[in-house]
Design an enzyme around this catalytic site. Sequence first.
Site, mmCIF file in Angstrom:
data_model
loop_
_atom_site.group_PDB
_atom_site.id
_atom_site.type_symbol
_atom_site.label_atom_id
_atom_site.label_comp_id
_atom_site.label_asym_id
_atom_site.label_seq_id
_atom_site.Cartn_x
_atom_site.Cartn_y
_atom_site.Cartn_z
ATOM 1 N N HIS A 1 1.118 -0.598 1.096
ATOM 2 C CA HIS A 1 0.600 0.671 0.751
ATOM 3 C C HIS A 1 1.078 1.613 2.429
ATOM 4 O O HIS A 1 1.594 1.350 2.822
ATOM 5 C CB HIS A 1 -0.839 0.568 1.051
ATOM 6 C CG HIS A 1 -0.920 -0.187 -0.878
ATOM 7 N ND1 HIS A 1 -2.127 -0.915 -0.791
ATOM 8 C CD2 HIS A 1 -0.594 0.006 -2.146
ATOM 9 C CE1 HIS A 1 -2.251 -1.184 -1.596
ATOM 10 N NE2 HIS A 1 -1.193 -0.248 -3.055
ATOM 11 N N CYS B 1 -9.136 0.931 1.894
ATOM 12 C CA CYS B 1 -9.062 0.137 0.836
ATOM 13 C C CYS B 1 -10.176 0.077 0.395
ATOM 14 O O CYS B 1 -10.483 -0.210 -1.215
ATOM 15 C CB CYS B 1 -8.737 -1.494 0.391
ATOM 16 S SG CYS B 1 -7.146 -1.342 1.622
HETATM 17 C C1 CIR Z 1 -2.977 -6.397 -3.363
HETATM 18 O O1 CIR Z 1 -2.264 -6.467 -2.558
HETATM 19 O O2 CIR Z 1 -3.292 -5.112 -3.888
HETATM 20 C C2 CIR Z 1 -4.909 -6.172 -2.783
HETATM 21 N N1 CIR Z 1 -4.791 -8.481 -1.864
HETATM 22 C C3 CIR Z 1 -4.727 -5.431 -1.222
HETATM 23 C C4 CIR Z 1 -5.554 -4.273 -1.387
HETATM 24 C C5 CIR Z 1 -5.208 -3.531 -0.488
HETATM 25 N N2 CIR Z 1 -5.385 -1.733 -0.890
HETATM 26 C C6 CIR Z 1 -4.883 -0.860 -0.470
HETATM 27 O O3 CIR Z 1 -4.787 -0.612 1.012
HETATM 28 N N3 CIR Z 1 -5.926 0.549 -0.727
#
Ligand code: CIR
Length: 258
Positions: free
Chosen positions: A166, A253
């Site tokens: 991201h 996140c």
């Molecule tokens: C994913 O791959 O969607 C989750 N394991 C990690 C999400 C991390 N979110 C973020 O950076 N906003």
Amino acid sequence: MTRFNHVIVRRPGRSLAEGITSASELGRPIYERALEEHRDYVHALERCGVDITILSALEAYPDSCFVEDPAVITRCGAIITNPGAPSRNGEKAEIEPVIRRFFSDDQIARIEAPGTLEGGDVMMVGDHFFVGRSARTNEEGIRQFLDILNSWGLEGSEVPLRHVLHLKTGVNYIEDGNMLVSGEFINHSAFACYNKIVVPDEEAYGANCIWVNGTVIVAKGYPAVLRAVQELGYETIVVDTSEFRKVDGGLSCLSLRF
Ligand code: CIR
């Protein structure tokens, strides 16, 4: 001037161990430790003067503690996203009723298929929103997102990503013109006008810090990042997020801040 009054978080579930990861060499998250880290994260936020809505774990969605991804909240309204990861798409229906506690119908917009967008790809800098075009956020999702912003008198721009999951995996704004940049964002023209704090490669994960009302929360184990942020004059709080790192998650996140 930015000020956050509310934060939404969701407790991790036991299924966090099944979360999506690009870092399987780190092992699977240990539930009890993740819960403890999450409690510390909430305590850190409490110290920043926000009220906190804590949602219950959702075992059906292993990554649902990463509440930043199914919604984006601006000072004008909230956007329910359309997460590009199939196993996460259902999280949008789970977050919407929570968003409705804070926003009326006319303040809520949605990203619709075939558009996809995840909140981790959105970085707010005042009334400008940088949006990463990633494996999770596509061209149509960005088009819809920018239209919604414009209808609210806000604006945004696209940043194509090459390597990171991201946008905020690699670049984070900590207010006052200061931006933590790592890897592919260090020399990116979109960020040329900010005071850039360059994060060394070995601390790249530490670039994901959050600013909350003058305090910067920094992940534990990234001394160069911590020092650089402190030298800028910010109060700092260090929180261990190593269990969430095992599934590519970090400080930003884990919450929606507004
Ligand atoms: C994913 O791959 O969607 C989750 N394991 C990690 C999400 C991390 N979110 C973020 O950076 N906003």
